[in-house]
Design a protein around this motif. Structure first.
Motif, PDB file in Angstrom:
ATOM      1  N   TYR A 158       0.824  -1.206   0.000  1.00 24.61           N
ATOM      2  CA  TYR A 158       0.000   0.000   0.000  1.00 24.61           C
ATOM      3  C   TYR A 158       0.863   1.262   0.000  1.00 24.61           C
ATOM      4  CZ  TYR A 158      -2.953   3.759   1.781  1.00 24.61           C
ATOM      5  OH  TYR A 158      -3.591   4.952   1.945  1.00 24.61           O
ATOM      6  N   TYR A 159       1.894   1.290   0.837  1.00 31.00           N
ATOM      7  CA  TYR A 159       2.737   2.477   0.977  1.00 31.00           C
ATOM      8  C   TYR A 159       3.517   2.745  -0.303  1.00 31.00           C
ATOM      9  CZ  TYR A 159       1.554   1.371   5.778  1.00 31.00           C
ATOM     10  OH  TYR A 159       0.858   1.083   6.919  1.00 31.00           O
ATOM     11  N   ARG A 160       3.949   1.680  -0.953  1.00 32.18           N
ATOM     12  CA  ARG A 160       4.703   1.839  -2.201  1.00 32.18           C
ATOM     13  C   ARG A 160       3.795   2.188  -3.371  1.00 32.18           C
ATOM     14  NH1 ARG A 160       8.803  -3.286  -1.039  1.00 32.18           N
ATOM     15  NH2 ARG A 160      10.598  -2.005  -0.461  1.00 32.18           N
ATOM     16  N   MET A 161       2.621   1.585  -3.424  1.00 32.74           N
ATOM     17  CA  MET A 161       1.690   1.826  -4.527  1.00 32.74           C
ATOM     18  C   MET A 161       1.161   3.259  -4.525  1.00 32.74           C
ATOM     19  SD  MET A 161      -0.275  -1.859  -4.358  1.00 32.74           S
ATOM     20  CE  MET A 161      -1.635  -1.421  -5.442  1.00 32.74           C
ATOM     21  N   ARG A 162       1.152   3.905  -3.349  1.00 27.51           N
ATOM     22  CA  ARG A 162       0.698   5.297  -3.274  1.00 27.51           C
ATOM     23  C   ARG A 162       1.560   6.232  -4.117  1.00 27.51           C
ATOM     24  NH1 ARG A 162      -0.063   7.118   2.882  1.00 27.51           N
ATOM     25  NH2 ARG A 162       2.110   6.425   2.882  1.00 27.51           N
ATOM     26  N   GLN A 163       2.810   5.822  -4.391  1.00 28.89           N
ATOM     27  CA  GLN A 163       3.698   6.656  -5.205  1.00 28.89           C
ATOM     28  C   GLN A 163       3.241   6.697  -6.664  1.00 28.89           C
ATOM     29  OE1 GLN A 163       8.032   6.046  -4.239  1.00 28.89           O
ATOM     30  NE2 GLN A 163       7.211   4.397  -2.962  1.00 28.89           N
ATOM     31  N   ILE A 164       2.537   5.628  -7.093  1.00 24.88           N
ATOM     32  CA  ILE A 164       1.986   5.562  -8.448  1.00 24.88           C
ATOM     33  C   ILE A 164       0.554   5.042  -8.315  1.00 24.88           C
ATOM     34  CG2 ILE A 164       2.316   4.670 -10.793  1.00 24.88           C
ATOM     35  CD1 ILE A 164       5.205   4.142 -10.139  1.00 24.88           C
ATOM     36  N   PRO A 165      -0.401   5.914  -8.021  1.00 25.63           N
ATOM     37  CA  PRO A 165      -1.770   5.493  -7.684  1.00 25.63           C
ATOM     38  C   PRO A 165      -2.467   4.627  -8.728  1.00 25.63           C
ATOM     39  CG  PRO A 165      -1.424   7.793  -7.091  1.00 25.63           C
ATOM     40  CD  PRO A 165      -0.223   7.372  -7.880  1.00 25.63           C
ATOM     41  N   ILE A 166      -2.072   4.726  -9.988  1.00 22.91           N
ATOM     42  CA  ILE A 166      -2.731   3.922 -11.020  1.00 22.91           C
ATOM     43  C   ILE A 166      -2.545   2.420 -10.754  1.00 22.91           C
ATOM     44  CG2 ILE A 166      -0.775   3.766 -12.627  1.00 22.91           C
ATOM     45  CD1 ILE A 166      -2.755   4.192 -14.912  1.00 22.91           C
ATOM     46  N   LEU A 167      -1.549   2.068  -9.944  1.00 24.36           N
ATOM     47  CA  LEU A 167      -1.288   0.657  -9.650  1.00 24.36           C
ATOM     48  C   LEU A 167      -2.455   0.004  -8.899  1.00 24.36           C
ATOM     49  CD1 LEU A 167       2.496   0.760  -8.656  1.00 24.36           C
ATOM     50  CD2 LEU A 167       1.481   0.078 -10.837  1.00 24.36           C
ATOM     51  N   PHE A 168      -3.195   0.784  -8.133  1.00 24.56           N
ATOM     52  CA  PHE A 168      -4.367   0.230  -7.454  1.00 24.56           C
ATOM     53  C   PHE A 168      -5.403  -0.231  -8.475  1.00 24.56           C
ATOM     54  CE2 PHE A 168      -2.576   3.044  -4.174  1.00 24.56           C
ATOM     55  CZ  PHE A 168      -2.541   2.177  -3.089  1.00 24.56           C
ATOM     56  N   ASP A 169      -5.555   0.542  -9.540  1.00 22.84           N
ATOM     57  CA  ASP A 169      -6.493   0.178 -10.598  1.00 22.84           C
ATOM     58  C   ASP A 169      -5.970  -0.998 -11.414  1.00 22.84           C
ATOM     59  OD1 ASP A 169      -8.804   0.321 -12.065  1.00 22.84           O
ATOM     60  OD2 ASP A 169      -8.189   2.024 -13.298  1.00 22.84           O
ATOM     61  N   VAL A 170      -4.653  -1.054 -11.603  1.00 28.45           N
ATOM     62  CA  VAL A 170      -4.043  -2.192 -12.305  1.00 28.45           C
ATOM     63  C   VAL A 170      -4.352  -3.488 -11.563  1.00 28.45           C
ATOM     64  CG1 VAL A 170      -1.855  -3.302 -12.916  1.00 28.45           C
ATOM     65  CG2 VAL A 170      -2.192  -0.864 -13.395  1.00 28.45           C
ATOM     66  N   GLN A 171      -4.166  -3.466 -10.257  1.00 27.16           N
ATOM     67  CA  GLN A 171      -4.429  -4.659  -9.441  1.00 27.16           C
ATOM     68  C   GLN A 171      -5.892  -5.074  -9.507  1.00 27.16           C
ATOM     69  OE1 GLN A 171      -4.196  -4.297  -5.087  1.00 27.16           O
ATOM     70  NE2 GLN A 171      -2.919  -6.136  -5.073  1.00 27.16           N
ATOM     71  N   LYS A 172      -6.788  -4.118  -9.367  1.00 21.72           N
ATOM     72  CA  LYS A 172      -8.223  -4.408  -9.398  1.00 21.72           C
ATOM     73  C   LYS A 172      -8.624  -4.972 -10.756  1.00 21.72           C
ATOM     74  CE  LYS A 172     -12.759  -2.237  -8.755  1.00 21.72           C
ATOM     75  NZ  LYS A 172     -13.471  -0.959  -8.426  1.00 21.72           N
ATOM     76  N   THR A 173      -8.137  -4.371 -11.826  1.00 19.49           N
ATOM     77  CA  THR A 173      -8.464  -4.825 -13.176  1.00 19.49           C
ATOM     78  C   THR A 173      -7.943  -6.238 -13.420  1.00 19.49           C
ATOM     79  OG1 THR A 173      -8.393  -2.548 -13.997  1.00 19.49           O
ATOM     80  CG2 THR A 173      -8.220  -4.307 -15.631  1.00 19.49           C
TER      81      THR A 173
END
Length: 297
Positions: A221-236
């Motif tokens: 979570y802390y690392r993914m906040r640096q590139i927020p689009i990664l949350f959407d990548v994971q969900k997709t």
């Protein structure tokens, strides 16, 4: 001499600094005796002049060769790199394992991958990338008495990987600085149990259990906040056939594992939605570092 070293994906969610696997994406290193040292870089890093001035492979190779035979004769080095640099796919570990392997070979030492791994700890203190780079397959590993201890599992053809590579890099050193200095006991226990469960799921080939087992509360979570689009990548990814979707190493690449028969659909879903990012469909490597006469493997 020519050798190749595979890309790696480490941590795999909860297995912080202890779990990693190898992918069929390679850096090739070629060495030829010469009257003077020269460096040629093809592929990744070819446009970075600093890599010819202070090249980590050459530096580590010479340091190890000096220890083994007491001298550093000149070579022509040609590097053909496919592993993206500073994207969480183990480019630095590929360099370390490649350089040490080459030095052992030139010195005429009996080749022993365990010795290579132990020597690699001088340059990389976390075994989750160097172990799969050296051994291939899936690895659960730790350091004991300044040596790498690992268990290795070859990965079957029924599973595949699809990785999403952002244009932005994430420095492992700087990324670690974003992590909390203290964790709640329940979060530590959560990761311990999930990491252990994930390891067994890989060894038992219980792929349907990977989604739950790969959950993490310590670093992603802390690392993914640096590139927020990664949350959407994971969900997709998870809604389009991924059995697990985790940050690769410290990022910025996202690693997705799926059944081989679902890889085309997952690749297309991620490519169409994240068309500005690089998406690769990859098989798993089960051999790790190999020399040129072994490439046919």
């Amino acid at each position: 001499m020519q050798l190749r070293v595979p890309a790696t994906s480490a941590n795999l969610g909860p297995g912080f600094d202890s779990l990693g696997l190898a992918l069929k994406l390679y850096n090739y290193f070629s060495l030829k005796p010469s009257k003077f040292t020269s460096i040629q870089i093809l592929g990744e890093g070819s446009k970075n002049p600093k890599l010819r001035i202070d090249n980590a492979f050459v530096r580590i190779f010479n340091e190890q060769l000096k220890k083994l035979i007491g001298e550093t004769p000149p070579f022509k080095f040609v590097f053909n790199n496919s592993i993206p640099i500073s994207r969480g796919l183990g480019s630095s570990s590929a360099v370390i394992i490649g350089a040490l392997s080459a030095a052992f070979k030139v010195a005429g030492e009996a080749f022993d991958k365990q010795k290579i791994l132990n020597a690699a700890l001088h340059y990389e203190t976390h075994p989750d990338n160097i172990t799969p780079a050296c051994m291939g397959g899936f690895n659960t590993c730790m350091i004991h008495n300044k040596e790498v201890r690992f268990l290795n599992k070859q990965l079957p053809h029924c599973i595949s990987a699809v990785v999403v590579i952002p244009n932005q890099s994430i420095s492992t050193h700087l990324s670690r600085q974003t992590l909390p200095k203290q964790y709640l006991q329940r979060d530590a226990f959560f990761n311990l149990s999930h990491s252990a469960f994930l390891s067994v799921a890989f060894f038992e080939e219980k792929w349907e259990l990977l989604k739950e087992a790969s959950m993490d509360r310590l670093h992603q979570y802390y690392r993914m906040r640096q590139i927020p689009i990664l949350f959407d990548v994971q969900k997709t990814a998870l809604t389009n056939g991924a059995l697990m979707s985790t940050l690769s190493g410290s990022g910025s690449t996202f690693f997705n594992l799926c059944y081989a028969e679902d890889s085309k659909h997952l690749y297309e879903a991620l490519s169409s939605k994240f068309y500005k990012l690089r998406v690769l469909s990859l098989e798993f490597d089960n051999f790790g570092m190999v020399f040129d006469d072994e490439f046919k493997l």
